[in-house]
Design a protein around this motif. Structure first.
Motif, mmCIF file in Angstrom:
data_model
loop_
_atom_site.group_PDB
_atom_site.id
_atom_site.type_symbol
_atom_site.label_atom_id
_atom_site.label_comp_id
_atom_site.label_asym_id
_atom_site.label_seq_id
_atom_site.Cartn_x
_atom_site.Cartn_y
_atom_site.Cartn_z
ATOM 1 N N ARG A 23 7.719 -0.279 -13.369
ATOM 2 C CA ARG A 23 7.714 0.047 -14.804
ATOM 3 C C ARG A 23 8.870 -0.582 -15.551
ATOM 4 N N PHE A 24 8.540 -1.089 -16.738
ATOM 5 C CA PHE A 24 9.581 -1.657 -17.599
ATOM 6 C C PHE A 24 10.491 -0.535 -18.105
ATOM 7 N N GLY A 25 11.759 -0.858 -18.249
ATOM 8 C CA GLY A 25 12.701 0.094 -18.819
ATOM 9 C C GLY A 25 13.415 0.931 -17.782
ATOM 10 N N GLN A 26 12.956 0.901 -16.516
ATOM 11 C CA GLN A 26 13.595 1.734 -15.493
ATOM 12 C C GLN A 26 14.787 1.035 -14.849
ATOM 13 N N ILE A 27 14.750 -0.292 -14.802
ATOM 14 C CA ILE A 27 15.880 -1.049 -14.257
ATOM 15 C C ILE A 27 16.655 -1.633 -15.439
ATOM 16 N N VAL A 28 17.915 -1.314 -15.499
ATOM 17 C CA VAL A 28 18.731 -1.821 -16.609
ATOM 18 C C VAL A 28 19.883 -2.668 -16.045
ATOM 19 N N PHE A 29 19.892 -3.932 -16.425
ATOM 20 C CA PHE A 29 20.958 -4.845 -16.001
ATOM 21 C C PHE A 29 22.172 -4.630 -16.915
ATOM 22 N N ASP A 30 23.377 -4.589 -16.303
ATOM 23 C CA ASP A 30 24.584 -4.521 -17.138
ATOM 24 C C ASP A 30 24.916 -5.930 -17.648
ATOM 25 N N GLN A 31 25.944 -6.029 -18.483
ATOM 26 C CA GLN A 31 26.255 -7.319 -19.121
ATOM 27 C C GLN A 31 26.528 -8.430 -18.114
ATOM 28 N N ASN A 32 27.296 -8.112 -17.061
ATOM 29 C CA ASN A 32 27.609 -9.131 -16.049
ATOM 30 C C ASN A 32 26.338 -9.554 -15.309
ATOM 31 N N SER A 33 25.516 -8.573 -14.960
ATOM 32 C CA SER A 33 24.273 -8.888 -14.245
ATOM 33 C C SER A 33 23.323 -9.696 -15.124
ATOM 34 N N ILE A 34 23.305 -9.390 -16.415
ATOM 35 C CA ILE A 34 22.457 -10.155 -17.335
ATOM 36 C C ILE A 34 22.893 -11.615 -17.344
ATOM 37 N N ARG A 35 24.196 -11.826 -17.431
ATOM 38 C CA ARG A 35 24.732 -13.198 -17.470
ATOM 39 C C ARG A 35 24.391 -13.946 -16.177
ATOM 40 N N GLU A 36 24.649 -13.301 -15.064
ATOM 41 C CA GLU A 36 24.409 -13.956 -13.767
ATOM 42 C C GLU A 36 22.915 -14.179 -13.518
#
Lengths: 197, 243
Positions: free
Chosen positions: B203-216
């Motif tokens: 399901r969308f919305g259940q996993i949230v990447f933090d800023q560092n993870s988004i960048r990587e």
């Protein structure tokens, strides 16, 4: 090659490049022109004249023979500017006689799948016009396609802090049509955009 | 000629001749197909103006060797929420282009169809986020058999979710832990974990990447996708315009 005539083959080839013209239509048109030499000369002169005289207006980027164009030079409302995708959209709005302001032609729309960005359109020129003039309202008249909507949203954001009113053409049910024949997408939008009477 | 009805998403459009449209569809039962909609730009009778990017339709078409002929469409949703948001249009356009480039033609893939419709539905109802985009990307790659080798180091086999990983521009040799390779793009253990978790979560919305993870994840997935497609993604330029 048609009847061993290189020039006729070339003419058919050129006509085929026009939208909606296939091989057969191109042949038919070529033979029609061949039968009436006066028409050939008139057509050639008209094409030549268009090529040499028609250009884009340096203010609104619509097509014109004199720069600036008649609309930009004319006695129109300077405080309102209508933003359209293509020069033919100016003609469509002018035919209605409903708009007395000036225009700005973007020469396209932002497109996610074609990778068309603001740098590819006349958006910087629009921003400059709005910043350096007494424009009070920008009417966004891009098409109601996904690309047209994306462009409208982008322009709305762009002018948010410029102290101008940004409006969008209304859309919904055409005049004289029956509700039962309206497609569901148009009906959805018409209901969403209903107005008080 | 046998006509077929299927659920479909419009993933590409091209004006053709005076009033026709060539439409790329991703369908539930027939996979990615290209069709011609004759008179689509002139007549709203059969197509009702809904042959629009990302529209979800029920489409009736007749088969042929190259382009199918689209006879009739019925709109399920034009996703008004997506169409009213620049970020929504950018993210949905990117998703459609990925499907166009990576999904094989005329091969049904119901899992991918569910993923794409779920993503469009999610974009329609909530704001577009980089986190959801990476969730979509990694699941799309996984479903289509392009799963990145994120489980263990290609050198020593250690767990990348614990030790983190390093990937090089070629990506051909796999992903190494920081002890086996010191150069390249970094993937923190937490980023690897989030990418692996995304493939297990439905399901969308259940996993949230933090800023560092988004960048990587962005750098890694962009490079990984680029290494598996034949041309650069045009929608990326558009995506970068969105705030």
């Amino acid at each position: 090659m048609l009847h061993n005539s290189h020039s006729l083959t070339r003419l058919v080839g050129e006509l085929k490049k026009l939208p909606g013209i296939g091989e057969k239509s191109a042949c038919r048109l070529a033979f029609h022109l061949l039968r009436s030499p006066a028409n050939i000369i008139a057509l050639a002169e008209a094409l030549n004249e268009v090529k040499s005289r028609v250009r884009f207006c340096s203010v609104c980027f619509s097509i014109t023979e004199d720069d600036p164009c008649a609309i930009c030079r004319g006695n129109r409302d300077d405080s309102i500017i209508c933003v359209v995708e293509e020069p033919q959209d100016v003609l469509a709005i002018e035919r209605s006689g409903a708009f007395r302001g000036k225009y700005h032609v973007l020469h396209g729309v932002l497109s996610p799948l074609s990778g068309i960005t603001p740098a590819d359109l006349k958006i910087a020129q629009l921003l400059e016009r709005v910043s350096n003039s007494s424009i009070k309202e920008v009417v966004i008249a891009t098409n109601f396609s996904v690309e047209g909507e994306a462009t409208a949203i982008y322009l709305t954001g762009l002018f948010r802090n410029h102290g101008v009113r940004v409006t969008r053409l209304a859309h919904g049910i055409p005049i004289g049509s029956d509700l039962e024949y309206i497609d569901s997408a148009t009906m959805q939008r018409a209901v969403q955009g209903r107005s008080e009477v | 000629m046998k006509s077929v009805t299927d659920d479909a998403i419009v993933i590409g459009l091209l004006d053709y001749r005076e009033s026709d449209r060539i439409v790329s569809l991703f369908t539930r039962e027939h996979g990615r197909i290209n069709g011609i909609a004759r008179g689509a730009r002139r007549s709203v009778k059969r197509f009702g103006g809904v042959l629009e990017l990302f529209a979800r339709l029920t489409v009736n078409f007749t088969h042929s060797d190259s382009l199918v002929t689209i006879r009739e469409v019925d709109v399920f949703s034009i996703y008004p929420g997506i169409r009213s948001s620049f970020e929504g249009i950018a993210h949905a356009g990117y998703a459609c282009e990925l499907v166009s480039l990576l999904a094989p033609e005329r091969q049904a893939n119901q899992r991918l169809f569910r993923l794409v419709t779920a993503y469009l539905g999610h974009l329609d109802e909530s704001s577009a986020t980089a986190s959801d985009r990476h969730f979509f990307e990694i699941n799309l790659l996984n479903i289509l058999g392009y799963r990145p080798p994120l489980d263990s180091c290609a050198g020593c086999g250690s767990n990348l979710a614990v030790f983190g990983g390093v990937w090089s521009a070629t990506l051909e040799d796999g992903i190494f832990c920081k002890r086996c390779s010191g150069r390249g793009g970094l993937l923190d253990g937490a980023t690897v974990s989030l990418l692996l978790e995304s493939m297990k979560c439905g399901r969308f919305g259940q996993i949230v990447f933090d800023q560092n993870s988004i960048r990587e994840a962005e750098a890694f997935l962009e490079a990984f996708i680029a290494s598996n497609i034949s041309r650069p993604l045009k929608s990326l330029a558009f995506l970068r315009l969105s705030p």
